[in-house]
Design a protein around this motif. Structure first.
Motif, short mmCIF file in Angstrom:
data_model
loop_
_atom_site.label_atom_id
_atom_site.label_comp_id
_atom_site.label_asym_id
_atom_site.label_seq_id
_atom_site.Cartn_x
_atom_site.Cartn_y
_atom_site.Cartn_z
N THR A 102 -40.17 -1.76 -37.07
CA THR A 102 -39.55 -3.07 -37.25
C THR A 102 -38.39 -2.89 -38.22
O THR A 102 -38.60 -2.42 -39.35
CB THR A 102 -40.55 -4.09 -37.83
N PRO A 103 -37.16 -3.23 -37.82
CA PRO A 103 -36.04 -3.12 -38.75
C PRO A 103 -36.31 -3.96 -40.00
O PRO A 103 -36.80 -5.09 -39.90
CB PRO A 103 -34.86 -3.66 -37.95
N MET A 104 -36.03 -3.39 -41.16
CA MET A 104 -36.29 -4.12 -42.40
C MET A 104 -35.29 -3.70 -43.47
O MET A 104 -34.99 -2.50 -43.61
CB MET A 104 -37.72 -3.87 -42.91
N ARG A 105 -34.82 -4.70 -44.22
CA ARG A 105 -33.99 -4.45 -45.38
C ARG A 105 -34.65 -5.07 -46.59
O ARG A 105 -35.53 -5.94 -46.46
CB ARG A 105 -32.58 -5.00 -45.17
N ALA A 106 -34.23 -4.66 -47.76
CA ALA A 106 -34.85 -5.13 -48.99
C ALA A 106 -34.67 -6.64 -49.19
O ALA A 106 -35.46 -7.28 -49.89
CB ALA A 106 -34.27 -4.38 -50.19
N THR A 107 -33.66 -7.20 -48.55
CA THR A 107 -33.42 -8.64 -48.68
C THR A 107 -34.41 -9.47 -47.84
O THR A 107 -34.43 -10.69 -47.95
CB THR A 107 -31.99 -8.96 -48.23
N ALA A 108 -35.20 -8.78 -47.00
CA ALA A 108 -36.21 -9.48 -46.19
C ALA A 108 -37.49 -8.64 -46.17
O ALA A 108 -38.09 -8.42 -45.12
CB ALA A 108 -35.70 -9.72 -44.78
N PHE A 109 -37.91 -8.20 -47.35
CA PHE A 109 -39.08 -7.31 -47.45
C PHE A 109 -40.35 -8.05 -47.05
O PHE A 109 -40.58 -9.20 -47.45
CB PHE A 109 -39.22 -6.78 -48.88
N ASP A 110 -41.18 -7.36 -46.25
CA ASP A 110 -42.45 -7.92 -45.79
C ASP A 110 -43.53 -6.87 -46.02
O ASP A 110 -43.58 -5.85 -45.33
CB ASP A 110 -42.35 -8.28 -44.31
#
Length: 261
Positions: free
Chosen positions: A97-105
């Motif tokens: 799943t693409p993830m960046r620190a601004t949308a951490f899950d």
């Protein structure tokens, strides 16, 4: 000089591919079957495995969820009960799943750890005693782990995925040091972009994109050569490998320029 015993003649050899319902895993299982191997395929999608068996007579389907602690040992029992031995085990199960620190899950990140890395540990736990005994008796044995060039260094959108692939690379290196003296081959497979259900989630241009069949062909060629690391396509992966050796300032600048992030 080959780092592993080359896997050249597949006739009569047995292979178990975990993560074989789609993509690289399925294509690799199909390629090995065509070369004469006896193939076991595992994944969560039982219907996809059944279709594979229909299309590849003599193969066996072993549905399993690699996050279930009891599933992998039970499947391993069936593999050895059916084949009597196992020449090749490949861990190809994965999630992305693409993830960046601004949308951490956190839940998504931990899911990546469980599927991409801990699942490989479960496979090792189920197989290592058997493969060690098999090798000690003069039989062949090889373990393949499917990593990714995303494990080389940090990349945008790879906050959950990349660290798990970096862990697999380190795991394979350590396994090689321990198992090579025992006659057990180990390979780490680091593809670039391959057209699979996982990469379909990417919203950016994927350079040097390969089909799963092209990836499988490169993997089998790597085993034939006795490679430890099998990475492809070279026109893309060699550039990323070169970036492993530059300092952080030029590395971060190069990644930002190439990705626009």
């Amino acid at each position: 000089m080959s780092l592993n015993p080359p896997l050249v003649d597949w006739s009569g050899r047995s292979a178990w591919i975990v993560g074989a319902s789609t993509g690289i895993g399925r294509a690799t299982a199909s390629r090995l079957h065509a070369l004469g191997a006896r193939v076991a395929v595992s994944a969560r999608n039982a219907e996809a495995l059944d279709r594979f068996v229909v299309q590849h007579p003599g193969s066996i389907a072993l549905p399993l969820d690699s996050t279930d602690p009891a599933a992998t040992p039970a499947a391993a029992e069936r593999v050895f009960a059916t084949f009597g031995k196992l020449d090749l085990a490949v861990y190809c199960a994965g999630t992305y799943t693409p993830m960046r620190a601004t949308a951490f899950d956190l839940d998504v990140a931990l899911r990546h750890v469980d599927v991409n890395y801990v699942g490989a540990l479960r496979l090792l736990d189920a197989l290592l005693p058997r493969l060690r005994a098999q090798a000690a008796a003069g039989g062949s044995a090889h373990i393949g782990l499917v990593g990714s060039v995303a494990g080389y260094r940090g990349l945008p959108q790879s906050l959950a995925y990349g660290p798990t692939k970096a862990a697999l690379i380190n795991l394979a290196e350590t396994l090689y040091l321990d198992l090579h003296p025992l006659g057990i081959g180990v390979s780490i497979i680091n593809p670039g972009f391959v057209e699979t259900p996982l990469t379909a989630a990417n919203g950016f241009h994927m350079p040097a994109l390969l089909t799963p069949e092209e990836a499988a062909d490169q993997i089998v060629k790597g085993w034939r050569r006795g490679d430890f690391e099998i990475h492809f396509p070279k026109r893309f992966t060699l550039w990323l490998k070169a970036l492993r050796h530059v300092g952080y300032r030029p590395y971060f600048a190069a990644v930002r320029r190439s990705t626009g992030m």
